[in-house]
Design a protein around this motif. Structure first.
Motif, PDB file in Angstrom:
ATOM      1  N   ALA A  38       0.862  -1.189   0.000  1.00  0.00           N
ATOM      2  CA  ALA A  38       0.000   0.000   0.000  1.00  0.00           C
ATOM      3  C   ALA A  38       0.895   1.234   0.000  1.00  0.00           C
ATOM      4  O   ALA A  38       1.939   1.259   0.662  1.00  0.00           O
ATOM      5  CB  ALA A  38      -0.906   0.000   1.221  1.00  0.00           C
ATOM      6  N   SER A  39       0.474   2.251  -0.735  1.00  0.00           N
ATOM      7  CA  SER A  39       1.289   3.456  -0.892  1.00  0.00           C
ATOM      8  C   SER A  39       0.492   4.713  -0.602  1.00  0.00           C
ATOM      9  O   SER A  39      -0.744   4.699  -0.562  1.00  0.00           O
ATOM     10  CB  SER A  39       1.852   3.534  -2.321  1.00  0.00           C
ATOM     11  N   PHE A  40       1.221   5.805  -0.425  1.00  0.00           N
ATOM     12  CA  PHE A  40       0.610   7.129  -0.340  1.00  0.00           C
ATOM     13  C   PHE A  40       0.478   7.664  -1.764  1.00  0.00           C
ATOM     14  O   PHE A  40       1.463   7.787  -2.488  1.00  0.00           O
ATOM     15  CB  PHE A  40       1.481   8.075   0.486  1.00  0.00           C
ATOM     16  N   ILE A  70      -8.386   7.461   4.182  1.00  0.00           N
ATOM     17  CA  ILE A  70      -8.318   6.003   4.274  1.00  0.00           C
ATOM     18  C   ILE A  70      -9.731   5.421   4.140  1.00  0.00           C
ATOM     19  O   ILE A  70     -10.719   6.152   4.169  1.00  0.00           O
ATOM     20  CB  ILE A  70      -7.683   5.530   5.605  1.00  0.00           C
ATOM     21  N   ILE A  71      -9.799   4.086   4.044  1.00  0.00           N
ATOM     22  CA  ILE A  71     -11.074   3.389   3.910  1.00  0.00           C
ATOM     23  C   ILE A  71     -11.525   2.860   5.268  1.00  0.00           C
ATOM     24  O   ILE A  71     -10.731   2.308   6.032  1.00  0.00           O
ATOM     25  CB  ILE A  71     -10.971   2.219   2.917  1.00  0.00           C
ATOM     26  N   ASN A  72     -12.801   3.002   5.549  1.00  0.00           N
ATOM     27  CA  ASN A  72     -13.375   2.535   6.804  1.00  0.00           C
ATOM     28  C   ASN A  72     -13.141   1.037   7.006  1.00  0.00           C
ATOM     29  O   ASN A  72     -13.495   0.219   6.155  1.00  0.00           O
ATOM     30  CB  ASN A  72     -14.878   2.819   6.813  1.00  0.00           C
ATOM     31  N   LEU A 117     -12.458   8.030  -2.161  1.00  0.00           N
ATOM     32  CA  LEU A 117     -11.094   8.401  -1.801  1.00  0.00           C
ATOM     33  C   LEU A 117     -10.385   9.072  -2.969  1.00  0.00           C
ATOM     34  O   LEU A 117      -9.727  10.118  -2.816  1.00  0.00           O
ATOM     35  CB  LEU A 117     -10.333   7.135  -1.380  1.00  0.00           C
ATOM     36  N   THR A 118     -10.549   8.501  -4.152  1.00  0.00           N
ATOM     37  CA  THR A 118      -9.913   9.047  -5.347  1.00  0.00           C
ATOM     38  C   THR A 118     -10.467  10.423  -5.688  1.00  0.00           C
ATOM     39  O   THR A 118      -9.714  11.347  -6.041  1.00  0.00           O
ATOM     40  CB  THR A 118     -10.115   8.084  -6.532  1.00  0.00           C
ATOM     41  N   ILE A 161      -4.062   6.770   1.262  1.00  0.00           N
ATOM     42  CA  ILE A 161      -3.348   5.487   1.321  1.00  0.00           C
ATOM     43  C   ILE A 161      -4.216   4.457   0.623  1.00  0.00           C
ATOM     44  O   ILE A 161      -5.357   4.216   1.026  1.00  0.00           O
ATOM     45  CB  ILE A 161      -3.083   5.043   2.767  1.00  0.00           C
ATOM     46  N   MET A 162      -3.668   3.853  -0.415  1.00  0.00           N
ATOM     47  CA  MET A 162      -4.399   2.848  -1.173  1.00  0.00           C
ATOM     48  C   MET A 162      -3.489   1.675  -1.493  1.00  0.00           C
ATOM     49  O   MET A 162      -2.281   1.858  -1.684  1.00  0.00           O
ATOM     50  CB  MET A 162      -4.964   3.443  -2.468  1.00  0.00           C
TER      51      MET A 162
END
Length: 271
Positions: A132-134, A158-160, A188-189, A201-202
């Motif tokens: 996972a990256s920033f 971030i994702i819940n 997020l995108t 962060i994805m």
């Protein structure tokens, strides 16, 4: 044992006392032996069946249609050890809750880290490893070279329910980051594109799918790593069979690797 053979045995046992003078007690023992054998035979023949929660928005690993790399690997691994699986496709956070409550036997795709080890039962063999990256929008670049250089009070999306590594809490505290939580990769995108957050962060392969779908390949890019995750099936602590199930899954995954099938199952379109 065929049904015809079973009937013949029973018929012979019933008629036998008329001609040989065998006692009722002996006949009873014979019948009980036959019933016990049939019961054990039927029990052994029944395969183990389990239900797993699968997240609905993590392509290419798991999508809203119940397809993806994770589905393929898990199904084939359990087939190696004669376990039938059914899946319920739900949002990731809901799948975690369902597993904790014992509503399902397990959930995927879960990072094994301290926060999840306390909640679930894990095996030793991961389904796969992913980074996972920033990610940053090209219109809002950063001068940071790694996550520890992020400007203080940066806003991070971030994702819940997702896991972001054991260092994430420390990172947030040290850099005084503002964390925004959303429910989907698409949200997020979009927040990143309009400058509502400084970074997101994805997981790299998942981000690639959404960035391509949304046609923003030239507008967003990964800059540096957040963490590397080993992804697992997490089993419910309320299920007394969970340890056994995790061991069976380990056994199935090892078998797939020995047979040379595992690498093929990592391909997105492989079934």
């Amino acid at each position: 044992m065929s049904s015809t053979y079973q009937k013949n045995v029973l018929f012979d046992c019933i008629l036998l006392p008329k001609y040989s003078g065998l006692s009722i007690h002996y006949l009873f023992l014979i019948l009980m032996t036959i019933v016990s054998f049939l019961s054990i035979h039927n029990t052994v023949a029944q395969p183990l069946s389990i239900t797993l929660a699968a997240e609905d928005s993590w392509p290419p690993f798991a999508d809203e249609f119940g397809r993806g790399i994770s589905h393929n690997i898990i199904r084939h691994a359990f087939e190696q050890v004669d376990v039938n699986i059914s899946t319920i496709v739900v949002p990731y956070a809901r799948g975690l809750i369902m597993t904790e409550r014992g509503s399902v036997d397990g959930v995927f795709n879960v990072t094994r880290e301290q926060s999840t080890i306390d909640r679930f039962v894990f095996g030793n063999e991961p389904l796969f490893t992913i980074t996972a990256s920033f990610f940053f929008a090209k219109d809002y670049p950063t001068v940071a070279k790694n996550k520890w250089q992020l400007p203080t009070q940066s806003t991070i999306g971030i994702i819940n329910g997702y896991e972001y590594g054991d260092e994430f809490t420390t990172l947030v505290e040290k850099r005084k980051l503002q964390v925004i939580t959303v429910d989907s990769q698409r949200q997020l995108t979009n927040l990143l594109l309009v400058g509502r957050i400084d970074s997101a962060i994805m997981y790299d392969l998942v981000a690639d799918v959404y960035i391509k779908r949304m046609g923003v390949n030239n507008d967003i890019q990964a800059k540096f790593n957040n963490h590397t995750s080993k992804i697992f099936v997490a089993f419910s602590k309320l299920n007394p069979q969970s340890k056994h199930l995790s061991e069976l899954l380990d056994k199935g995954l090892i078998a797939l690797k020995k047979q040379g099938k595992y690498q093929q199952l990592l391909l997105p379109l492989n079934d």
